[in-house]
Each structure stands twice: as C-alpha cells, then as structure tokens.
Design an enzyme around this catalytic site. Structure first.
Site, mmCIF file in Angstrom:
data_model
loop_
_atom_site.group_PDB
_atom_site.id
_atom_site.type_symbol
_atom_site.label_atom_id
_atom_site.label_comp_id
_atom_site.label_asym_id
_atom_site.label_seq_id
_atom_site.Cartn_x
_atom_site.Cartn_y
_atom_site.Cartn_z
ATOM 1 N N SER A 35 36.031 39.048 46.729
ATOM 2 C CA SER A 35 36.141 38.167 47.874
ATOM 3 C C SER A 35 36.426 36.722 47.482
ATOM 4 C CB SER A 35 34.868 38.286 48.714
ATOM 5 O OG SER A 35 35.177 38.306 50.077
ATOM 6 N N ASP A 37 48.401 32.913 41.107
ATOM 7 C CA ASP A 37 49.640 32.718 41.868
ATOM 8 C C ASP A 37 50.256 31.345 41.622
ATOM 9 O OD1 ASP A 37 49.391 35.219 42.892
ATOM 10 O OD2 ASP A 37 48.945 34.617 44.949
ATOM 11 N N LYS A 79 38.647 42.889 47.760
ATOM 12 C CA LYS A 79 38.218 42.657 49.146
ATOM 13 C C LYS A 79 38.991 41.482 49.715
ATOM 14 C CE LYS A 79 34.376 41.681 52.224
ATOM 15 N NZ LYS A 79 34.777 40.358 52.727
#
Length: 550
Positions: A292, A303, A317
C-alpha cells in the site's frame, strides 16, 4: 468529528475524500432486499426456538456481506476503534509492551524502550497473572491488551510470573502514558558509507522522523548514498507516503493519483515541500510484506527513476479506503478508489470483482499484465506489486531453524541468558561464542524438541512405495536399512551444522533484551543479503546509472 487522513494499509483504514457515486443497483432492488432481510430477521427473533444474540447475528451478517467485496471493506464498531486510531495517529494510551499468547497464557514479548513497562521492570517472558486485582490466566491477548490500555496518567497494577529466577512472582504498579509508535526505529551508517533508514509504517510522524534521519545522516561526510528499508511495512497514511517521496524529488512532482467511481472522482497528489536531496544515490528495499503506502513510495521512486529497488516483489495493494460514520458511533471502512503511480500503472494484484465459481480469487497472472514506462523509458509492469530492479533470492528455509524460532527455544534461551547476565557487549561487536552456543545446545530438551527429519521421512515413504509396488525384497530392504543407519538424524550434529543461522537468531534475541529494537536491527543487518545487494549497486556508480537508464 476529527477528519481522518487517507490510509492505505494491507488491512487498515482511511478517511473520506470523494463524493458518493451512484450505486450499482437500482433503488428498487435495494429497497426490496432490505425489506426481505428485515422481515427474516424479525421472524427469527419472534419465532426461533432459542434466543438469538442480536449483536452477534448482525455482526455475522454484516461480515458475510462485506467479505464478498474485498478484505479491506469492513465494519468497525465503537468498541474496536482504538486500534483504528492507533494506526492513523501512531499513538495510544498504555504501558508500551508487545504481548503474545502461549500455552493458554499471555506474556510480554518485548517492552518498548522508555515505556512504562520497561521503566517499571517488565521483561520478555513475563507471564501476566493478575491485572488490577483480576486473574487473567486463560484470557486471550486481545482481552489482556484492553485491560493494559487506558487513559494516559492512570495507574494499572500487574502481577507476573518471571521465568528463570528464584522469586518468580513480581508485582508492579505502572502509570500509563501516551505511547508513540516510532515509524523509524533505527537509522545509522552501514557498510562504511551508506546511510540506512528503516521505516516500519506511515503514520503522522513518519515524514518528520524520516526527514530528521536523512538530514542527520547527510551531515556525516562518510555517507555517500541512502537505503530506505520498507520491508514488512504494511502501509499507512497516503499523505505520509507522498511526503516521504518529496524528500528525494523536486517540489511539485506527481507521486500518485486516486480514481473512484465516475470521472469527477480523481485526485492528484504532488509533493509540496522542498526536497532534502534529489541527487544522492538511493535504494529502496522491499519484500512481500511491503504494501500500500509503502508501495506508493517504492513505485513512485521507481517510475521517476529516482531509486533502485532491491529485494522481492511487493504485496500488490492498489486500493484506497475511506471511512463513513454509522449510527451508534460505528464506522464503515469501504474501498472507494484505486491508486495509480506516476507511470500510470495500477499495482493491485487481485481483482476482487471477478471471482472464481467457488468464490475464491487469485493474483493477476503476469501474462495479463501491461507494460508501462518510467520517466526514462524503462519498462515496468502493473497488476502485481512492484517488481524490484535487483531481485534477491533467498535459500530454501531450514525446518530445524524454523522450529527453533517457532517453538520459542531462542526466545526462552535469551530470557534465561538475560536473567543471569547483567550486560553484554555492544551490538556492533557482539557475537555468539562457543560457550554461548554450547549453553544453547544444552538448553534444548531433545525429548521436547520436534522438527521434520526430512531424510528419515523420505526413507519411510520410499520403503512404503517399494512394498506397495512389489520391489521390497531382501536385497532392497538391506539397502534401505543401511541408509537408515547412515542418515539417522542426530540433534547435536544438526545444531552444529546450522550454527551460523541459529546464531543470528540467538544474537538478535539476546541483544533485544539489552538494547531493544536497535540491538536486534543492528544484528540483523550484519547478515542481510538484500542490504549487501543494495550496497553492491550503490557502491558501483556505473551499475547504478545503468539500472536507472533506458
């Protein structure tokens, strides 16, 4: 009511931030089914031969309904909201001790450093007998925990039985305090030139603690790179995750966006503070317990090509929960959105809206995931957690070592050791000597110690198979008997064979008795394969740069 921030936990909570979208079912269907349910419930209460517990039956019905949705949507009655508040605020009123269950009793597993439990003298292994005059033997840990918690400033008296001492019964009066859960239990310099920061949760204090640790490490001229350890971090506050990313990327950088039902239910989260350092080489360590909010930090830094990710694939999640106030002070924690990290990918590993015929769900197979691209053009995939840039594979687990830990042999030995030794050396230099290891071997009772003797089990199965299939003649039996003698397990031999691994657990347990979390963490880092892998990348600039390049 105080507004609660958004929380992203593998099994935690969050706060409302989106408008309510149109329901999937028609109003007529909803009204009809509510009427049917109410009628059935009234009929049962009126006509059923035995008494029906109203609270229990309704809780069961609610739980069954919510279990059909996903594991994160749940009803939280007023009596169970203390833990919910602890997760988001990082604090509670109590004595500051971890507890566990064993042999029908509840015992201290670890008093937190500086807590009322530690200052009063509670030790690992102490078994709770009496709390405020009431016997608590046989109670579950949840009930004992409730009795120990309370308003800061109030007293609680406890009587415990202490193992490995002559006067085993000890009584204490403790004054409860506001216990703060430290999200950064340890930071320091490792491998000579790497600043290491361990984050265990994302609560209201995580950003400040992480920033302070980072700034302190950067003051050390020896520190050339940073490792964030998010292994086992189940998540927490979304805002806290965004803030932590903001320590390493320019102000105004998009970290995550959440999308609920409807085009208007999208929210973009960007960093809002000036970073501490956007250039220092950075690695993030994760495993299957990183979930999470921890995955937001990991995925965003991946990224943005800001960090090399090291370890095992994360939990996966990508769902956002919020809370809705219910009658009688209840709360409904409900999944309202999915989150997307900077590349645009969703890392949710399980699609709960598509279940198998038996109601089960499965992870999205890799073959059905989609390729996305980082800022530098590197390929990354969605649908199953964050895949590390540098994967670390661990050897197969050892059953002997597993049973030593599971059955508390190392825990109990450390308790006995602490009862007979006032101090030990510093964590950085402490080691399990021949004397300590031989004491541990003598401590184990072979009659009580159970572990899977794999070779013996396989031979037994082989003997049965040869008999069943008609191959068990005198010659084969003789060969099997010879193998049984050659491969008969000897506990003393097996302990010696696995001394290195066993010593790691023993050292960690012993150091925790004297130096608490800090001692155990320092010991664990001495033998940390993921940290070694991270250090190998960070200390090789060409490799670090190559990993983060297209």
């Amino acid at each position: 009511m105080r507004k609660l921030p958004v929380i992203l936990l593998a099994a935690a909570t969050g706060a409302a931030m989106f408008t309510v979208a149109e329901t999937r079912s028609s109003k007529g269907e909803i009204a009809r089914n509510l009427d049917i349910f109410t009628s059935i419930y009234k009929a049962l209460q009126t006509n059923y031969v035995d008494t029906i517990d109203a609270d229990k039956s309704m809780t069961t019905a609610i739980g069954a309904m919510l279990n059909e949705i996903d594991p994160y949507t749940e009803y939280i009655p007023e009596k169970d909201q203390d833990e919910f508040m602890t997760i988001s605020t990082g604090e509670y009123g109590g004595i500051g001790s971890y507890i566990g269950e064993r042999d029908g009793n509840v015992y201290v597993t670890e008093p937190r450093k500086g807590s009322p439990a530690q200052k009063a003298g509670l030790r690992p292994g102490d078994v709770f007998y009496i709390i405020d005059g009431d016997t608590v033997t046989g109670l579950k840990s949840a009930e004992v925990s409730k009795r120990l918690k309370g308003q800061a400033g109030t007293d609680v008296s406890v009587t415990v039985k202490r193992p490995y001492v002559a006067d085993s019964l000890r009584s204490f009066t403790l004054t409860r305090e506001k216990i703060e859960i430290d999200p950064v239990p340890y930071y320091g310099v490792v491998k000579g030139n790497i600043g290491y920061i361990q984050l265990t949760t994302f609560n209201e204090k995580t950003f400040g603690k992480t920033r302070d640790a980072l700034e302190e490490l950067k003051k050390n001229p020896e520190v050339k790179s940073i490792v964030l350890d998010l292994r086992g971090n189940g998540g927490g506050l979304l805002e806290s995750a965004v803030q932590v990313v903001g320590l390493f990327v320019p102000k105004g950088t998009e970290v995550v966006r959440t999308r609920g039902k409807g085009l208007l239910n999208e929210k973009i989260y960007k960093t809002t503070q000036n970073p501490v350092d956007t250039e220092i080489p950075l690695a993030v360590m994760v495993n299957g317990g990183s979930a999470s909010a921890a995955e937001i930090v990991t995925g965003a830094l991946q990224d943005l090509d800001r960090a090399v990710i090291v370890g095992e694939r994360s939990f996966g999640k990508g769902l956002v929960q919020s809370t809705r106030q219910l009658p009688y002070n209840g709360l409904l924690k409900v999944t309202i959105a999915k989150y997307y990290i900077p590349s645009g990918r969703l890392i949710q590993a399980i699609d709960y809206s598509h279940r198998n015929a038996d109601g089960s769900v499965a992870r999205i197979p890799d073959s059905l995931t989609t390729v996305w691209h980082t800022a530098a053009g590197r390929e990354v995939r969605d649908g199953g957690g964050i895949t590390p840039d540098v994967k670390v594979e661990y050897p197969e687990g050892n059953r002997l070592v597993y049973n030593i830990v599971r059955d508390n042999w190392s825990f109990d030995f450390a308790n006995r050791y602490a009862a007979t030794h006032d101090s030990v050396g510093a964590p950085e230099t402490f080691e399990i000597t021949d004397t300590i290891f031989n004491e541990f071997k003598a401590f184990i009772d072979p009659a009580k110690f159970k572990y899977d003797r794999t070779c013996e089990l396989i031979l037994e199965q082989l003997e049965k198979a040869t008999k069943t299939e008609g191959y068990l003649n005198d010659e084969v039996q003789a060969q099997l008997d010879t193998l049984k003698v050659m491969l008969r397990h000897d506990l003393n031999h097996d302990l010696d064979l696995n001394r290195a691994t066993i010593s790691e657990y023993l050292a960690s347990e012993i150091l925790q008795r004297y130096y608490f979390d800090r001692g155990a963490i320092i010991e664990a880092l001495k033998h940390d394969q993921e940290l070694d892998s991270a250090a190998a990348v960070l200390n090789t600039p060409a490799r670090y740069k190559a990993i983060l390049s297209r």
